[in-house]
Motif scaffolding. Structure first.
Motif, PDB file in Angstrom:
ATOM      1  N   VAL A 222       0.880  -1.216  -0.143  1.00 57.73           N
ATOM      2  CA  VAL A 222       0.159  -0.032   0.002  1.00 57.73           C
ATOM      3  C   VAL A 222       0.764   1.257  -0.006  1.00 57.73           C
ATOM      4  CG1 VAL A 222      -1.554   1.399   1.395  1.00 57.73           C
ATOM      5  CG2 VAL A 222      -2.023  -1.082   1.073  1.00 57.73           C
ATOM      6  N   LEU A 223       1.786   1.315   0.845  1.00 55.82           N
ATOM      7  CA  LEU A 223       2.825   2.523   0.993  1.00 55.82           C
ATOM      8  C   LEU A 223       3.711   2.588  -0.297  1.00 55.82           C
ATOM      9  CD1 LEU A 223       3.911   2.165   4.666  1.00 55.82           C
ATOM     10  CD2 LEU A 223       2.110   3.623   3.553  1.00 55.82           C
ATOM     11  N   SER A 224       4.002   1.675  -0.922  1.00 52.63           N
ATOM     12  CA  SER A 224       4.764   1.508  -2.263  1.00 52.63           C
ATOM     13  C   SER A 224       3.873   2.206  -3.508  1.00 52.63           C
ATOM     14  CB  SER A 224       5.324   0.319  -2.630  1.00 52.63           C
ATOM     15  OG  SER A 224       4.404  -0.523  -3.045  1.00 52.63           O
ATOM     16  N   ARG A 225       2.598   2.296  -3.424  1.00 55.86           N
ATOM     17  CA  ARG A 225       1.933   2.707  -4.624  1.00 55.86           C
ATOM     18  C   ARG A 225       2.368   4.239  -4.934  1.00 55.86           C
ATOM     19  NH1 ARG A 225       1.904  -0.555  -7.182  1.00 55.86           N
ATOM     20  NH2 ARG A 225       3.570  -1.097  -5.488  1.00 55.86           N
ATOM     21  N   PRO A 226       2.416   4.525  -6.252  1.00 54.77           N
ATOM     22  CA  PRO A 226       2.686   5.941  -6.985  1.00 54.77           C
ATOM     23  C   PRO A 226       1.725   6.869  -6.118  1.00 54.77           C
ATOM     24  CG  PRO A 226       1.819   4.647  -8.393  1.00 54.77           C
ATOM     25  CD  PRO A 226       2.160   3.510  -7.195  1.00 54.77           C
ATOM     26  N   SER A 227       2.294   8.244  -6.085  1.00 53.78           N
ATOM     27  CA  SER A 227       1.490   9.165  -5.314  1.00 53.78           C
ATOM     28  C   SER A 227       0.069   9.537  -5.789  1.00 53.78           C
ATOM     29  CB  SER A 227       2.151  10.827  -5.423  1.00 53.78           C
ATOM     30  OG  SER A 227       2.121  10.990  -6.971  1.00 53.78           O
ATOM     31  N   HIS A 228      -0.275   9.285  -7.085  1.00 55.18           N
ATOM     32  CA  HIS A 228      -1.529   9.424  -7.548  1.00 55.18           C
ATOM     33  C   HIS A 228      -2.559   8.150  -7.230  1.00 55.18           C
ATOM     34  CE1 HIS A 228      -0.152   7.203 -10.782  1.00 55.18           C
ATOM     35  NE2 HIS A 228      -1.332   6.865 -11.166  1.00 55.18           N
ATOM     36  N   VAL A 229      -2.052   7.488  -6.437  1.00 56.47           N
ATOM     37  CA  VAL A 229      -3.010   5.978  -5.978  1.00 56.47           C
ATOM     38  C   VAL A 229      -3.119   5.734  -4.733  1.00 56.47           C
ATOM     39  CG1 VAL A 229      -2.954   3.620  -6.434  1.00 56.47           C
ATOM     40  CG2 VAL A 229      -2.161   4.706  -8.280  1.00 56.47           C
ATOM     41  N   VAL A 230      -4.160   5.605  -4.392  1.00 53.76           N
ATOM     42  CA  VAL A 230      -4.455   4.989  -2.725  1.00 53.76           C
ATOM     43  C   VAL A 230      -5.467   4.022  -3.057  1.00 53.76           C
ATOM     44  CG1 VAL A 230      -6.341   6.762  -2.760  1.00 53.76           C
ATOM     45  CG2 VAL A 230      -5.380   5.672  -0.498  1.00 53.76           C
ATOM     46  N   LEU A 231      -4.778   2.929  -2.312  1.00 52.08           N
ATOM     47  CA  LEU A 231      -5.612   1.560  -1.659  1.00 52.08           C
ATOM     48  C   LEU A 231      -6.578   2.032  -0.694  1.00 52.08           C
ATOM     49  CD1 LEU A 231      -2.995  -1.012  -2.470  1.00 52.08           C
ATOM     50  CD2 LEU A 231      -4.775  -0.100  -4.151  1.00 52.08           C
ATOM     51  N   ALA A 232      -7.650   2.435  -0.929  1.00 55.22           N
ATOM     52  CA  ALA A 232      -8.712   3.095   0.370  1.00 55.22           C
ATOM     53  C   ALA A 232      -9.105   1.985   1.529  1.00 55.22           C
ATOM     54  CB  ALA A 232      -9.651   3.897  -0.425  1.00 55.22           C
ATOM     55  N   ASP A 233      -9.663   0.954   0.920  1.00 53.86           N
ATOM     56  CA  ASP A 233     -10.435   0.004   1.738  1.00 53.86           C
ATOM     57  C   ASP A 233     -10.208  -1.262   1.434  1.00 53.86           C
ATOM     58  OD1 ASP A 233     -12.249   0.439   4.050  1.00 53.86           O
ATOM     59  OD2 ASP A 233     -13.269  -1.121   2.750  1.00 53.86           O
ATOM     60  N   ILE A 234      -9.433  -2.094   2.267  1.00 55.10           N
ATOM     61  CA  ILE A 234      -9.029  -3.484   1.964  1.00 55.10           C
ATOM     62  C   ILE A 234      -9.470  -4.514   2.980  1.00 55.10           C
ATOM     63  CG2 ILE A 234      -6.942  -4.825   1.632  1.00 55.10           C
ATOM     64  CD1 ILE A 234      -5.469  -2.365   0.912  1.00 55.10           C
ATOM     65  N   VAL A 235     -10.131  -5.533   2.618  1.00 50.84           N
ATOM     66  CA  VAL A 235     -10.310  -6.562   3.419  1.00 50.84           C
ATOM     67  C   VAL A 235      -9.724  -7.673   3.068  1.00 50.84           C
ATOM     68  CG1 VAL A 235     -12.220  -8.370   4.060  1.00 50.84           C
ATOM     69  CG2 VAL A 235     -12.883  -5.864   3.762  1.00 50.84           C
ATOM     70  N   ILE A 236      -8.861  -8.432   4.150  1.00 51.27           N
ATOM     71  CA  ILE A 236      -8.096  -9.491   4.023  1.00 51.27           C
ATOM     72  C   ILE A 236      -8.548 -10.840   4.485  1.00 51.27           C
ATOM     73  CG2 ILE A 236      -5.567 -10.149   4.069  1.00 51.27           C
ATOM     74  CD1 ILE A 236      -4.745  -7.332   4.509  1.00 51.27           C
ATOM     75  N   LEU A 237      -8.867 -11.664   4.105  1.00 54.45           N
ATOM     76  CA  LEU A 237      -9.064 -13.102   4.680  1.00 54.45           C
ATOM     77  C   LEU A 237      -8.269 -14.347   4.289  1.00 54.45           C
ATOM     78  CD1 LEU A 237     -12.958 -12.758   3.695  1.00 54.45           C
ATOM     79  CD2 LEU A 237     -11.997 -11.888   5.909  1.00 54.45           C
ATOM     80  N   PRO A 238      -7.997 -15.141   5.319  1.00 53.47           N
ATOM     81  CA  PRO A 238      -7.654 -16.495   4.674  1.00 53.47           C
ATOM     82  C   PRO A 238      -8.392 -17.024   3.785  1.00 53.47           C
ATOM     83  CG  PRO A 238      -8.472 -16.667   6.897  1.00 53.47           C
ATOM     84  CD  PRO A 238      -8.671 -15.050   6.656  1.00 53.47           C
ATOM     85  N   THR A 239      -7.774 -17.844   2.958  1.00 54.07           N
ATOM     86  CA  THR A 239      -8.890 -18.626   2.054  1.00 54.07           C
ATOM     87  C   THR A 239      -9.957 -19.382   2.466  1.00 54.07           C
ATOM     88  OG1 THR A 239      -6.758 -18.914   0.444  1.00 54.07           O
ATOM     89  CG2 THR A 239      -8.650 -20.279   0.182  1.00 54.07           C
ATOM     90  N   ALA A 240      -9.794 -19.798   3.828  1.00 49.37           N
ATOM     91  CA  ALA A 240     -10.772 -20.716   4.494  1.00 49.37           C
ATOM     92  C   ALA A 240     -11.787 -19.952   4.957  1.00 49.37           C
ATOM     93  CB  ALA A 240     -10.270 -21.388   5.480  1.00 49.37           C
ATOM     94  N   GLN A 241     -11.557 -18.562   5.028  1.00 52.38           N
ATOM     95  CA  GLN A 241     -12.691 -17.676   5.429  1.00 52.38           C
ATOM     96  C   GLN A 241     -13.675 -16.959   4.638  1.00 52.38           C
ATOM     97  OE1 GLN A 241     -11.245 -14.719   8.420  1.00 52.38           O
ATOM     98  NE2 GLN A 241     -13.329 -14.474   9.355  1.00 52.38           N
ATOM     99  N   ALA A 242     -14.791 -17.132   4.792  1.00 54.39           N
ATOM    100  CA  ALA A 242     -15.496 -16.319   3.595  1.00 54.39           C
ATOM    101  C   ALA A 242     -16.575 -15.032   3.969  1.00 54.39           C
ATOM    102  CB  ALA A 242     -16.589 -17.247   3.006  1.00 54.39           C
ATOM    103  N   SER A 243     -16.495 -15.012   5.447  1.00 56.12           N
ATOM    104  CA  SER A 243     -17.194 -13.826   5.908  1.00 56.12           C
ATOM    105  C   SER A 243     -16.793 -13.778   7.645  1.00 56.12           C
ATOM    106  CB  SER A 243     -18.782 -13.768   5.912  1.00 56.12           C
ATOM    107  OG  SER A 243     -19.273 -15.036   6.608  1.00 56.12           O
ATOM    108  N   ALA A 244     -17.352 -12.902   8.159  1.00 61.27           N
ATOM    109  CA  ALA A 244     -17.025 -13.006   9.744  1.00 61.27           C
ATOM    110  C   ALA A 244     -17.319 -14.178  10.246  1.00 61.27           C
ATOM    111  CB  ALA A 244     -17.607 -11.802  10.521  1.00 61.27           C
ATOM    112  N   THR A 245     -18.345 -14.859   9.628  1.00 56.74           N
ATOM    113  CA  THR A 245     -18.795 -16.017  10.609  1.00 56.74           C
ATOM    114  C   THR A 245     -18.843 -17.514   9.728  1.00 56.74           C
ATOM    115  OG1 THR A 245     -21.296 -15.609   9.774  1.00 56.74           O
ATOM    116  CG2 THR A 245     -20.544 -14.670  11.933  1.00 56.74           C
TER     117      THR A 245
END
Length: 250
Positions: A222-245
């Protein structure tokens, strides 16, 4: 000149992993946490790679936050990256059985702590019209789950604050990113279950969970992206997880 990143909750888990990863990229680090010995251990580990400054304080104590951040030497005050990582979960019980001290701890650290630190760092970023704030949220802030009540509420607040921060800081060219992990195996569950390591292990039983390094790698990207790019909102899950539950346990 090397960039400077300030990381809260740097003594363990995601915060520690982020410090190690950013040091690999030559970013000087302000490491913040409550456990002074762990801060010094991490400093010793990394100070051959980059410059390190440590601050020992509790993010939930407003005066301690102000005192610590105001003590930064001049050469450490131009912070480029703020990683609001400090957070906690306490208990997993229905609302009617909740422990009020646990509620206070989660709201004080997860919400107020993020606000106190940000309020002290942002004015200088605005004056320089540059910077990047990364707030560590949780899938729990996007999807409430049974018995999660107050913890989920605290992380939903992080989501709202992050979105509002992005809007308020937009005129100044400051990037804001929210990162919302699912199941990450750190000290998180041990803390939540008051040191019950067996119960904590069961949270990750039958799956290959995320690691703190996975989140750290994402932050570095995220920090390495060029100045005109922002990754605003990222959800990261393990492959085994589809949602909170929904988790596929083998």
């Amino acid at each position: 000149m090397n960039k400077i990143a300030l990381i809260t909750g740097a003594t363990s888990g995601i915060g520690r992993a982020v410090a190690i990863r950013l040091a690999q990229d030559g970013i000087n680090l302000i490491l913040c946490g409550r456990r002074t010995e762990r801060l010094e251990e991490l400093k010793t580990l990394l100070d051959k790679q980059v410059e390190i400054h440590t601050l020992s304080f509790d993010v939930s104590e407003q005066k301690a936050v102000e005192s610590a951040l105001n003590s930064l030497p001049e050469e450490w005050q131009a912070i480029d990256y703020l990683i609001n990582n400090a957070g906690n979960a306490h208990g997993l019980s229905p609302i009617q059985d909740g422990n009020i001290k646990d509620w206070d701890a989660m709201m004080d650290i997860n919400v107020k702590g993020l606000l106190y630190v940000s309020r002290n760092i942002l004015p200088a970023m605005i004056a320089r019209q540059r910077g990047h704030v990364i707030n560590i949220g949780s899938i729990a802030g996007k999807e409430t789950y049974p018995n999660g009540n107050v913890y989920c509420a605290s992380k939903a607040a992080v989501q709202a604050i992050t979105d509002g921060m992005r809007m308020d800081l937009n005129p100044y060219g400051i990037k804001v990113t929210g990162i919302h992990p699912g199941l990450v195996e750190t000290e998180f569950s041990v803390v939540r279950f008051k040191g019950d390591e067996e119960r904590a292990k069961n949270v990750y039983k039958g799956i290959d969970p995320l690691t703190a390094d996975d989140i750290a790698d994402t932050i570095a990207f995220v920090l390495s992206r060029p100045s005109h790019v922002v990754l605003a909102d990222i959800v990261i899950l393990p492959t085994a997880q589809a949602s909170a539950t929904i988790v596929n346990r083998k």
